[in-house]
Design an enzyme around this catalytic site. Structure first.
Site, mmCIF file in Angstrom:
data_model
loop_
_atom_site.group_PDB
_atom_site.id
_atom_site.type_symbol
_atom_site.label_atom_id
_atom_site.label_comp_id
_atom_site.label_asym_id
_atom_site.label_seq_id
_atom_site.Cartn_x
_atom_site.Cartn_y
_atom_site.Cartn_z
ATOM 1 C CD GLU A 137 11.972 -6.476 -6.178
ATOM 2 O OE1 GLU A 137 13.176 -5.742 -5.278
ATOM 3 O OE2 GLU A 137 11.868 -7.456 -7.061
ATOM 4 C CG LEU A 138 10.824 -9.463 1.022
ATOM 5 C CD1 LEU A 138 11.533 -10.254 1.422
ATOM 6 C CD2 LEU A 138 9.753 -9.299 0.785
ATOM 7 C CB SER A 169 -6.151 -5.579 3.186
ATOM 8 O OG SER A 169 -5.790 -6.549 2.880
ATOM 9 C CD GLU A 193 10.804 -2.114 6.460
ATOM 10 O OE1 GLU A 193 10.086 -3.297 7.404
ATOM 11 O OE2 GLU A 193 10.833 -1.472 5.679
ATOM 12 N N GLY A 233 6.934 -6.175 -0.221
ATOM 13 C CA GLY A 233 6.085 -6.409 1.262
ATOM 14 C C GLY A 233 6.958 -6.592 2.210
ATOM 15 C CB SER A 234 6.305 -7.355 5.622
ATOM 16 O OG SER A 234 5.474 -8.948 5.383
ATOM 17 C CD1 TRP A 291 -0.003 -1.116 3.067
ATOM 18 C CD2 TRP A 291 0.730 0.248 3.850
ATOM 19 N NE1 TRP A 291 1.077 -1.131 3.969
ATOM 20 C CE2 TRP A 291 1.063 -0.244 4.329
ATOM 21 C CE3 TRP A 291 0.692 1.469 3.297
ATOM 22 C CZ2 TRP A 291 1.930 0.267 4.954
ATOM 23 C CZ3 TRP A 291 1.872 2.277 4.656
ATOM 24 C CH2 TRP A 291 2.681 1.816 5.084
ATOM 25 C CG ASN A 292 5.187 1.518 1.062
ATOM 26 O OD1 ASN A 292 4.913 0.928 -0.363
ATOM 27 N ND2 ASN A 292 6.249 1.302 0.215
ATOM 28 C CB CYS A 326 10.137 -0.602 0.146
ATOM 29 S SG CYS A 326 10.800 0.427 -1.540
ATOM 30 C CE LYS A 337 -2.480 -10.114 -1.015
ATOM 31 N NZ LYS A 337 -3.432 -9.142 -0.872
HETATM 32 P P1 NAP Z 1 2.750 -6.670 3.728
HETATM 33 O O1 NAP Z 1 1.856 -6.538 5.236
HETATM 34 O O2 NAP Z 1 4.467 -7.849 3.796
HETATM 35 O O3 NAP Z 1 1.990 -6.554 3.159
HETATM 36 C C1 NAP Z 1 2.537 -6.539 1.567
HETATM 37 C C2 NAP Z 1 1.354 -7.076 0.272
HETATM 38 O O4 NAP Z 1 1.884 -8.729 0.697
HETATM 39 C C3 NAP Z 1 -0.255 -7.198 0.974
HETATM 40 O O5 NAP Z 1 -1.102 -6.748 -1.104
HETATM 41 C C4 NAP Z 1 -0.392 -8.198 1.580
HETATM 42 O O6 NAP Z 1 -1.739 -8.123 1.679
HETATM 43 C C5 NAP Z 1 0.153 -8.696 1.415
HETATM 44 N N1 NAP Z 1 0.448 -10.317 2.455
HETATM 45 C C6 NAP Z 1 0.806 -9.915 3.290
HETATM 46 N N2 NAP Z 1 1.186 -11.411 3.463
HETATM 47 C C7 NAP Z 1 0.840 -11.992 2.400
HETATM 48 C C8 NAP Z 1 1.015 -13.271 2.906
HETATM 49 N N3 NAP Z 1 1.180 -14.637 4.256
HETATM 50 N N4 NAP Z 1 0.190 -14.327 1.629
HETATM 51 C C9 NAP Z 1 -0.320 -13.669 0.454
HETATM 52 N N5 NAP Z 1 0.384 -12.212 1.044
HETATM 53 C C10 NAP Z 1 0.368 -11.233 1.428
HETATM 54 O O7 NAP Z 1 3.735 -5.595 4.161
HETATM 55 P P2 NAP Z 1 3.090 -4.076 4.053
HETATM 56 O O8 NAP Z 1 2.965 -3.851 5.692
HETATM 57 O O9 NAP Z 1 1.727 -4.028 3.379
HETATM 58 O O10 NAP Z 1 4.555 -2.911 3.843
HETATM 59 C C11 NAP Z 1 5.201 -2.292 3.971
HETATM 60 C C12 NAP Z 1 6.064 -3.519 3.760
HETATM 61 O O11 NAP Z 1 6.816 -3.390 2.448
HETATM 62 C C13 NAP Z 1 7.923 -2.646 3.895
HETATM 63 O O12 NAP Z 1 8.399 -3.599 5.450
HETATM 64 C C14 NAP Z 1 8.176 -2.240 3.160
HETATM 65 O O13 NAP Z 1 9.564 -1.791 3.070
HETATM 66 C C15 NAP Z 1 8.464 -3.274 1.849
HETATM 67 N N6 NAP Z 1 8.315 -2.436 0.600
HETATM 68 C C16 NAP Z 1 9.230 -3.281 0.179
HETATM 69 C C17 NAP Z 1 9.728 -2.373 -1.106
HETATM 70 C C18 NAP Z 1 10.646 -3.145 -2.214
HETATM 71 O O14 NAP Z 1 10.454 -2.476 -2.825
HETATM 72 N N7 NAP Z 1 12.138 -3.736 -1.729
HETATM 73 C C19 NAP Z 1 8.502 -1.838 -1.328
HETATM 74 C C20 NAP Z 1 7.461 -1.134 -0.599
HETATM 75 C C21 NAP Z 1 7.381 -1.878 0.348
HETATM 76 P P3 NAP Z 1 -2.424 -7.970 2.818
HETATM 77 O O15 NAP Z 1 -2.887 -6.167 3.173
HETATM 78 O O16 NAP Z 1 -4.424 -8.285 1.692
HETATM 79 O O17 NAP Z 1 -2.179 -8.360 4.242
#
Ligand code: NAP
Length: 455
Positions: free
Chosen positions: A227-228, A156, A358, A205-206, A129-130, A261, A153
């Protein structure tokens, strides 16, 4: 049910039902069936359709900007994400013919030997979402151009983003089966991956989310790009332009309420400049206007959810309890929930969580360093490896430092920017993968060798 709680006021902004397991399987099946014809279309046609889809997103920007503020809190004054969204998609469209071209080894009377790049089939894109438009387009545009079907996908917190993209791409003429926006819960996502529904999965994501995706894919041989998270450092050398370094690094730390990120989360400053740098940084942060992101005066919005602000408050509070100094008095608009005072910490050490984990919020710790060696050791003292930002006047010095830093990207005299010509990647707990650039295309296709003996 997916529920987007607006950080503006805690109200429910949007709700969507998730797909059942059967419906999700059916969606993947439709994508697989349609992909064959999509891949057969001329590359120029796919490029043109994606360009039109991207332009259609641009045409909606006036609606998108306040919608983003409602979903994740970014102030409207910044005008949304279309600049970066368009820059990345256009660059990937421009390089597609060369990046996807056959590699001709021999075409003689005896042999035709060539390596082609063929699409994986269906690519699942899981987006955060960020920067919900920019992170998604990194994979969506090149995956479609390369001849894959894409299932998106989205997070949320930003459920309307995938819907907007689907509307724009379908209006451009991209078939509905070829680009599908779906609402999936985590278990269904994992089950689909485990059932080999996709040829490739790109997850942004995370770390814990990335680990779940990797576990789901284990044994399926599905390619996975991860990409975490990050804990990106900045290093201000003794010869740096202090003014420019402070402006860029503090913007890199605080923009988007620190939810980038590759946001700057740690700063190391040559000790002779430490006090001057901290004074500049504090001055910049004190001038921020925290408030409702729909107000054009607001420069810093709420965090996307109050639980994210709770984590930043916890890390900051622990650091102060362990001896750190917090330089910014609490802002009037700080409500103890999603609206959070941006903070600069000194007196920090790597024993503190705020310098190791983080934060993903508007807080940055600043430490003095004696020399390059100490700065490099501290920058590398992290479980993450996304980017680092080095400030010096000498390219050779920056490059020598870069050679010793364990990250996917090293910047000199800039920060917090994705250059679509360069590979977006990380190491350590930041995951593995490579988006954008020619390497992005290599990851969204597989090599296929044709060894044809003519006689
Ligand atoms: P997140 O909780 O991991 O969510 C990211 C996406 O993954 C959402 O669509 C989420 O769905 C989905 N997701 C999470 N766990 C899942 C699972 N077990 N199975 C299926 N889908 C899953 O991360 P966030 O807190 O939203 O985003 C922030 C994180 O993203 C930070 O750690 C940031 O550094 C990282 N990020 C990295 C980059 C990069 O390029 N390296 C870029 C942007 C962000 P739901 O929303 O439905 O839970």
């Amino acid at each position: 049910m997916i529920r987007c709680i607006s950080p503006i006021d805690g109200s429910v902004y949007a709700e969507r039902e998730t797909l059942s397991a059967d419906a999700a399987q059916a969606a993947a099946g439709r994508a697989r069936a349609a992909q064959v014809a999509w891949a057969k279309r001329p590359l120029s046609e796919r490029i043109a359709l994606v360009r039109t889809g991207v332009a259609n997103v641009g045409a909606m920007n006036d609606e998108i900007v306040p919608e983003l503020a409602h979903q994740m809190g970014r102030p409207i004054r910044y005008g949304g994400e279309f600049g970066g969204f368009n820059e990345r998609a256009s660059y990937m469209a421009d390089i597609a013919p060369a990046a996807l071209a056959d590699i001709e080894i021999e075409d003689s009377d005896a042999f035709r030997r060539v390596i082609k790049r063929v699409p994986h089939g269906v690519v699942l894109v899981v987006a955060p979402w960020n920067y919900p438009y920019m992170t998604a387009i990194n994979t969506v545009a090149p995956a479609l151009i390369a001849g894959n079907a894409v299932i998106l996908k989205h997070a949320s917190q930003t459920p309307l983003v995938g819907e907007r993209m689907a509307r724009a791409f379908h209006a451009a003429g991209i078939p509905e089966e070829i680009f599908q926006n779906v609402f999936l819960d985590h278990q269904t996502t994992s089950d689909l991956i485990a059932a080999k529904s996709f040829g490739f999965v790109n997850f942004t994501g995370s770390v814990s989310g990335g680990q779940a995706i990797e576990r789901a894919a284990a044994g399926t041989f599905t390619g996975v790009g991860l990409e975490l998270g990050g804990k990106d450092p900045g290093y201000v050398c003794d010869d740096a332009d202090l003014e420019a370094a402070a402006e860029t690094l503090i913007d890199g730390a605080m923009f988007n309420a620190g939810q980038c990120c590759c946001g700057i989360e740690r700063i190391y400053v040559a000790e002779q400049h430490f006090d001057a740098f901290v004074a500049k940084a504090v001055g910049i942060v004190q001038a921020y206007i925290l408030g409702n992101p729909l107000d054009p005066e607001t420069t810093l919005g709420p965090m996307a959810h109050k639980r994210f602000a709770e984590e930043v408050r916890a890390q900051t509070g622990e650091a102060v309890a362990q001896g750190a100094t917090a330089h910014i008095p609490t802002f009037d608009a700080d409500d103890g929930e999603a609206y959070l005072t941006p903070q600069i910490l000194t007196g920090v050490t790597h024993e503190m969580r705020v310098m190791r984990e983080e934060s993903f919020g508007p807080v940055v710790g600043i430490m003095p360093v004696k020399d390059d060696a100490e700065a490099i050791a501290l920058m590398n003292d992290s479980p993450f490896g996304l980017t680092a930002s080095v400030w010096t006047k000498e390219v050779a010095r920056a490059e020598a430092i870069a050679d010793r830093i364990e990250t996917g990207t090293v910047f000199m005299n800039r920060a917090d920017y994705l250059d679509p010509g360069l590979c977006w990647t990380g190491c350590k707990d930041t995951g593995r993968g490579g988006g954008l650039s020619v390497i992005g295309y290599h990851n969204l296709t597989r090599p296929k060798s044709y060894h044809l003996k003519k006689a």
